[in-house]
Design a protein around this motif. Structure first.
Motif, short mmCIF file in Angstrom:
data_model
loop_
_atom_site.label_atom_id
_atom_site.label_comp_id
_atom_site.label_asym_id
_atom_site.label_seq_id
_atom_site.Cartn_x
_atom_site.Cartn_y
_atom_site.Cartn_z
N ILE A 122 -5.13 7.79 -2.44
CA ILE A 122 -5.95 6.58 -2.42
C ILE A 122 -6.92 6.57 -3.60
N GLY A 123 -7.14 5.40 -4.18
CA GLY A 123 -8.12 5.22 -5.24
C GLY A 123 -7.49 4.86 -6.57
N LEU A 124 -8.25 5.02 -7.63
CA LEU A 124 -7.80 4.70 -8.98
C LEU A 124 -6.67 5.65 -9.39
N GLN A 125 -5.61 5.09 -9.94
CA GLN A 125 -4.45 5.87 -10.38
C GLN A 125 -4.56 6.15 -11.88
N PRO A 126 -3.99 7.25 -12.32
CA PRO A 126 -4.05 7.57 -13.76
C PRO A 126 -3.24 6.60 -14.61
N ALA A 127 -2.23 5.99 -14.03
CA ALA A 127 -1.38 5.04 -14.77
C ALA A 127 -1.99 3.64 -14.70
N SER A 128 -1.58 2.80 -15.63
CA SER A 128 -1.94 1.39 -15.59
C SER A 128 -0.70 0.59 -15.94
N ILE A 129 -0.78 -0.71 -15.75
CA ILE A 129 0.32 -1.60 -16.13
C ILE A 129 -0.26 -2.59 -17.13
N GLY A 130 0.08 -2.41 -18.39
CA GLY A 130 -0.55 -3.21 -19.42
C GLY A 130 -2.04 -2.91 -19.41
N THR A 131 -2.86 -3.95 -19.29
CA THR A 131 -4.31 -3.76 -19.23
C THR A 131 -4.83 -3.67 -17.80
N ALA A 132 -3.93 -3.82 -16.82
CA ALA A 132 -4.34 -3.80 -15.40
C ALA A 132 -4.50 -2.37 -14.91
N ARG A 133 -5.67 -2.06 -14.39
CA ARG A 133 -5.90 -0.76 -13.76
C ARG A 133 -5.26 -0.78 -12.38
N LEU A 134 -4.68 0.33 -12.00
CA LEU A 134 -3.92 0.44 -10.76
C LEU A 134 -4.76 1.18 -9.73
N TRP A 135 -4.93 0.55 -8.54
CA TRP A 135 -5.74 1.12 -7.47
C TRP A 135 -4.90 1.14 -6.20
N LEU A 136 -4.98 2.20 -5.45
CA LEU A 136 -4.18 2.36 -4.24
C LEU A 136 -5.09 2.34 -3.01
N LEU A 137 -4.72 1.51 -2.04
CA LEU A 137 -5.46 1.37 -0.78
C LEU A 137 -4.52 1.61 0.40
N PRO A 138 -5.07 1.96 1.56
CA PRO A 138 -4.21 2.13 2.74
C PRO A 138 -3.65 0.79 3.21
N ASN A 139 -2.56 0.85 3.92
CA ASN A 139 -1.98 -0.33 4.55
C ASN A 139 -2.95 -0.82 5.63
N PRO A 140 -3.39 -2.10 5.57
CA PRO A 140 -4.36 -2.58 6.56
C PRO A 140 -3.75 -3.04 7.88
N SER A 141 -2.46 -2.83 8.06
CA SER A 141 -1.82 -3.21 9.31
C SER A 141 -2.53 -2.59 10.49
N GLY A 142 -2.61 -3.33 11.58
CA GLY A 142 -3.20 -2.80 12.79
C GLY A 142 -2.42 -1.63 13.35
N LEU A 143 -1.18 -1.45 12.90
CA LEU A 143 -0.35 -0.34 13.36
C LEU A 143 -0.68 0.96 12.63
N ASN A 144 -1.46 0.88 11.55
CA ASN A 144 -1.83 2.06 10.78
C ASN A 144 -3.05 2.71 11.42
N ALA A 145 -2.80 3.70 12.27
CA ALA A 145 -3.88 4.34 13.02
C ALA A 145 -4.65 5.37 12.19
N HIS A 146 -4.19 5.67 10.99
CA HIS A 146 -4.84 6.69 10.17
C HIS A 146 -6.20 6.23 9.64
N HIS A 147 -6.42 4.93 9.56
CA HIS A 147 -7.66 4.42 8.99
C HIS A 147 -8.31 3.41 9.94
N ARG A 148 -9.55 3.68 10.31
CA ARG A 148 -10.31 2.77 11.16
C ARG A 148 -10.84 1.62 10.30
#
Length: 197
Positions: free
Chosen positions: A141-167
């Motif tokens: 999770i968080g800022l990734q070392p790679a980017s796509i063009g000028t876009a910075r790549l950030w990773l977040l958890p799946n917000p689905s209600g089925l994802n019990a790993h994150h409140r």
């Protein structure tokens, strides 16, 4: 005006044959990227529309939106310099139905889209899907070392209600980390909505 219309059984069945339109424009501050549209969202015609999905509460709790948006207001995000797309366009009952090849092909198409629309940040919501699609098995999770063009790549958890790993409080904090980075990067490029496709 928000609508609470729930798709009928027939509309859900028909959704498998349809696609959900991106909420996108050039020069966004953040383009949020789901895994793929679910039946409920495609039937409703709006992103993250299934009841129990925590995307919209996390967006508000983290300060991206001034109030809690209803999924039917997803296009209003453009006024805030925000948008939504997906790694894979195909609608499924569950993201588990997507193959590895589909996810990796989706990543190729997503890269092209990012180079075309040039958001400041691409925020992918779904750790496992990202790892598979972008062939980054140790990504976290968080800022990734790679980017796509000028876009910075950030990773977040799946917000689905089925994802019990994150409140909800975890999601608010993690989305808030992204918002802080976006704010640090500066204001959005002007007239995103006026150039919407």
């Amino acid at each position: 005006m928000p609508t609470n219309h729930r798709p009928t059984r027939d509309q859900l069945a028909d959704a498998i044959l349809r696609k959900l339109r991106d909420v996108i424009a050039p020069g966004l501050r953040v383009l949020f990227c789901g895994i793929n549209p679910g039946l409920y969202s495609t039937a409703a015609g709006h992103h993250f529309a299934r009841p129990g999905n925590r995307f919209w509460p996390a967006l508000h709790a983290s300060g991206f939106t001034p109030r809690l948006f209803h999924p039917s207001q997803d296009r209003d995000l453009l006024d805030l310099g925000l948008g939504i797309t997906n790694v894979v366009a195909r609608t499924t009952a569950s993201a588990d139905e997507l193959t590895k090849a589909e996810l990796q092909h989706g990543a190729t198409l997503l890269r092209r889209k990012i180079l075309r629309f040039q958001p400041a940040f691409l925020a992918i919501v779904g750790l496992g899907a990202y790892r598979t699609a972008f062939q980054q098995p140790t990504a976290s999770i968080g800022l990734q070392p790679a980017s796509i063009g000028t876009a910075r790549l950030w990773l977040l958890p799946n917000p689905s209600g089925l994802n019990a790993h994150h409140r909800p409080s975890d999601l608010a904090r993690l989305f808030g980390d992204l918002r802080a980075a976006v704010d640090l990067a500066g204001p959005p490029r002007p007239t995103a909505r006026s150039r919407a496709t």
